[in-house]
Design a protein around this motif. Sequence first.
Motif, PDB file in Angstrom:
ATOM      1  N   LEU A   1       5.016   6.421   0.242  1.00 49.03           N
ATOM      2  CA  LEU A   1       5.279   5.139  -0.117  1.00 49.03           C
ATOM      3  C   LEU A   1       6.044   4.216   0.578  1.00 49.03           C
ATOM      4  O   LEU A   1       7.075   4.774   1.274  1.00 49.03           O
ATOM      5  CB  LEU A   1       5.497   5.180  -1.221  1.00 49.03           C
ATOM      6  CG  LEU A   1       5.145   5.177  -2.963  1.00 49.03           C
ATOM      7  CD1 LEU A   1       5.856   5.593  -4.345  1.00 49.03           C
ATOM      8  CD2 LEU A   1       3.895   5.037  -3.165  1.00 49.03           C
ATOM      9  N   GLN A   2       5.252   3.341   0.578  1.00 46.26           N
ATOM     10  CA  GLN A   2       6.102   2.493   1.627  1.00 46.26           C
ATOM     11  C   GLN A   2       6.325   0.604   1.637  1.00 46.26           C
ATOM     12  O   GLN A   2       5.769   0.287  -0.439  1.00 46.26           O
ATOM     13  CB  GLN A   2       5.438   2.030   2.679  1.00 46.26           C
ATOM     14  CG  GLN A   2       4.560   2.467   4.031  1.00 46.26           C
ATOM     15  CD  GLN A   2       3.844   2.819   4.532  1.00 46.26           C
ATOM     16  OE1 GLN A   2       3.402   2.052   5.111  1.00 46.26           O
ATOM     17  NE2 GLN A   2       3.902   3.333   6.477  1.00 46.26           N
ATOM     18  N   LEU A   3       7.722   0.692   1.194  1.00 41.38           N
ATOM     19  CA  LEU A   3       8.032  -0.545   0.028  1.00 41.38           C
ATOM     20  C   LEU A   3       7.843  -2.489   0.698  1.00 41.38           C
ATOM     21  O   LEU A   3       7.153  -2.126   2.036  1.00 41.38           O
ATOM     22  CB  LEU A   3       9.462  -0.452   0.028  1.00 41.38           C
ATOM     23  CG  LEU A   3       9.923  -2.160  -0.791  1.00 41.38           C
ATOM     24  CD1 LEU A   3       9.593  -2.042  -2.491  1.00 41.38           C
ATOM     25  CD2 LEU A   3      12.181  -2.185  -0.767  1.00 41.38           C
ATOM     26  N   GLN A   4       6.772  -3.183   0.015  1.00 42.13           N
ATOM     27  CA  GLN A   4       6.253  -3.437   0.107  1.00 42.13           C
ATOM     28  C   GLN A   4       6.822  -5.037  -0.955  1.00 42.13           C
ATOM     29  O   GLN A   4       6.191  -5.238  -2.069  1.00 42.13           O
ATOM     30  CB  GLN A   4       4.881  -4.237   0.210  1.00 42.13           C
ATOM     31  CG  GLN A   4       4.615  -3.225   2.115  1.00 42.13           C
ATOM     32  CD  GLN A   4       2.787  -3.187   1.854  1.00 42.13           C
ATOM     33  OE1 GLN A   4       2.104  -3.614   0.626  1.00 42.13           O
ATOM     34  NE2 GLN A   4       3.097  -3.230   2.824  1.00 42.13           N
TER      35      GLN A   4
ATOM     36  N   THR B   1      11.193  -4.811  10.560  1.00 42.02           N
ATOM     37  CA  THR B   1      10.785  -3.429   9.799  1.00 42.02           C
ATOM     38  C   THR B   1      10.108  -3.901   8.627  1.00 42.02           C
ATOM     39  O   THR B   1       9.659  -2.510   8.917  1.00 42.02           O
ATOM     40  CB  THR B   1      12.195  -2.749  10.381  1.00 42.02           C
ATOM     41  OG1 THR B   1      12.582  -2.867   9.133  1.00 42.02           O
ATOM     42  CG2 THR B   1      12.166  -2.387  11.156  1.00 42.02           C
ATOM     43  N   ALA B   2      10.179  -4.899   7.823  1.00 42.48           N
ATOM     44  CA  ALA B   2       9.564  -4.995   6.421  1.00 42.48           C
ATOM     45  C   ALA B   2       8.502  -5.527   6.845  1.00 42.48           C
ATOM     46  O   ALA B   2       8.107  -6.813   7.139  1.00 42.48           O
ATOM     47  CB  ALA B   2      11.185  -5.594   5.509  1.00 42.48           C
ATOM     48  N   GLN B   3       7.487  -5.103   5.734  1.00 41.57           N
ATOM     49  CA  GLN B   3       6.375  -6.495   5.497  1.00 41.57           C
ATOM     50  C   GLN B   3       6.722  -6.670   4.269  1.00 41.57           C
ATOM     51  O   GLN B   3       6.956  -6.096   3.098  1.00 41.57           O
ATOM     52  CB  GLN B   3       4.828  -5.672   5.362  1.00 41.57           C
ATOM     53  CG  GLN B   3       4.906  -4.404   6.510  1.00 41.57           C
ATOM     54  CD  GLN B   3       2.867  -3.862   6.543  1.00 41.57           C
ATOM     55  OE1 GLN B   3       2.684  -3.530   5.584  1.00 41.57           O
ATOM     56  NE2 GLN B   3       2.649  -4.306   7.922  1.00 41.57           N
ATOM     57  N   ILE B   4       5.978  -7.876   3.829  1.00 43.07           N
ATOM     58  CA  ILE B   4       6.527  -8.464   2.302  1.00 43.07           C
ATOM     59  C   ILE B   4       5.279  -9.087   2.084  1.00 43.07           C
ATOM     60  O   ILE B   4       4.528  -9.629   3.392  1.00 43.07           O
ATOM     61  CB  ILE B   4       7.175  -9.431   2.736  1.00 43.07           C
ATOM     62  CG1 ILE B   4       7.553 -10.640   4.067  1.00 43.07           C
ATOM     63  CG2 ILE B   4       8.651  -8.603   2.706  1.00 43.07           C
ATOM     64  CD1 ILE B   4       8.282 -11.944   3.128  1.00 43.07           C
ATOM     65  N   GLY B   5       4.741  -9.428   1.150  1.00 41.94           N
ATOM     66  CA  GLY B   5       3.574  -9.576   0.130  1.00 41.94           C
ATOM     67  C   GLY B   5       3.912 -11.536   0.004  1.00 41.94           C
ATOM     68  O   GLY B   5       4.783 -11.554  -0.557  1.00 41.94           O
TER      69      GLY B   5
ATOM     70  N   ASN C   1       6.582  -3.703  -4.675  1.00 38.42           N
ATOM     71  CA  ASN C   1       5.219  -2.972  -4.443  1.00 38.42           C
ATOM     72  C   ASN C   1       5.442  -2.045  -4.054  1.00 38.42           C
ATOM     73  O   ASN C   1       6.414  -2.143  -2.540  1.00 38.42           O
ATOM     74  CB  ASN C   1       4.505  -4.143  -4.115  1.00 38.42           C
ATOM     75  CG  ASN C   1       3.785  -5.147  -5.108  1.00 38.42           C
ATOM     76  OD1 ASN C   1       3.129  -4.886  -6.197  1.00 38.42           O
ATOM     77  ND2 ASN C   1       4.735  -6.408  -5.288  1.00 38.42           N
ATOM     78  N   PHE C   2       4.581  -1.243  -3.487  1.00 42.38           N
ATOM     79  CA  PHE C   2       4.484   0.157  -2.604  1.00 42.38           C
ATOM     80  C   PHE C   2       2.878  -0.052  -2.112  1.00 42.38           C
ATOM     81  O   PHE C   2       2.688   0.121  -3.293  1.00 42.38           O
ATOM     82  CB  PHE C   2       5.147   1.018  -3.482  1.00 42.38           C
ATOM     83  CG  PHE C   2       6.107   1.330  -4.002  1.00 42.38           C
ATOM     84  CD1 PHE C   2       7.382   1.351  -3.093  1.00 42.38           C
ATOM     85  CD2 PHE C   2       6.886   0.766  -4.831  1.00 42.38           C
ATOM     86  CE1 PHE C   2       8.619   2.169  -2.893  1.00 42.38           C
ATOM     87  CE2 PHE C   2       8.119   1.335  -4.772  1.00 42.38           C
ATOM     88  CZ  PHE C   2       9.240   1.541  -4.204  1.00 42.38           C
TER      89      PHE C   2
ATOM     90  N   ARG D   1       4.543  -1.847  -8.786  1.00 43.00           N
ATOM     91  CA  ARG D   1       3.403  -1.516  -8.493  1.00 43.00           C
ATOM     92  C   ARG D   1       2.712  -1.047  -7.245  1.00 43.00           C
ATOM     93  O   ARG D   1       3.858  -0.888  -6.151  1.00 43.00           O
ATOM     94  CB  ARG D   1       2.602  -3.187  -8.652  1.00 43.00           C
ATOM     95  CG  ARG D   1       2.086  -3.551 -10.399  1.00 43.00           C
ATOM     96  CD  ARG D   1       2.345  -5.358  -9.524  1.00 43.00           C
ATOM     97  NE  ARG D   1       1.964  -5.820 -11.142  1.00 43.00           N
ATOM     98  CZ  ARG D   1       3.565  -6.361 -12.090  1.00 43.00           C
ATOM     99  NH1 ARG D   1       4.094  -5.898 -12.280  1.00 43.00           N
ATOM    100  NH2 ARG D   1       2.774  -6.535 -13.602  1.00 43.00           N
ATOM    101  N   ILE D   2       2.610  -0.309  -7.419  1.00 38.86           N
ATOM    102  CA  ILE D   2       1.279   0.649  -6.199  1.00 38.86           C
ATOM    103  C   ILE D   2       0.112   0.190  -5.396  1.00 38.86           C
ATOM    104  O   ILE D   2      -0.860   0.679  -6.800  1.00 38.86           O
ATOM    105  CB  ILE D   2       1.960   2.671  -6.414  1.00 38.86           C
ATOM    106  CG1 ILE D   2       3.548   2.548  -7.313  1.00 38.86           C
ATOM    107  CG2 ILE D   2       1.312   3.307  -4.968  1.00 38.86           C
ATOM    108  CD1 ILE D   2       3.241   3.645  -7.699  1.00 38.86           C
TER     109      ILE D   2
END
Length: 165
Positions: free
Chosen positions: A47-50, A88-92, A110-111, A155-156
Amino acid sequence: MDLRGVRSPASPAGGHSTEPSTGPGTHRPETIGGAKVPPPRPFLPGLQLQPMVHVGDMATAVAFYEKLGGEINHGDRNGDWVLMQVGTAQIGLVTRPPDAARGASTVELNFSATMPLDRLERWLRDHGVKIVEVARDLDLGTQLHVETPDGMPIRIHQVESDLMV
């Protein structure tokens, strides 16, 4: 990274420490360059945190995150949803308001799953995680909704290729 067979500078030619073990069947972390490397972990879901941030105006929000060095990965600054890389992070970013009835706030956890969601759902259920809902989101595709023990929604999702811009 598999570090078996890698020797630390202080270990003998065989790659094994000369220090006594801590007991039968125990595994001591290897030392590589002075850092202790833990033994391999059992399989865990990838899982990658977003984080998802609800914004009032997409173009203004995108411009702000661009000032922080962010770049748009998917979506459009004039659209309803954008995925940005910031460091290094992604955000929605999403323009619709959070669903307070489901416990959502202006920032959600969200992941993004790195395995098929049906496989992840089975793994989570097998490990005692209650799936609150399997939902279809217009922007993010199919999602697994779970809750922390304190009731915070998580949420995944796995972005479906036909939903990517």
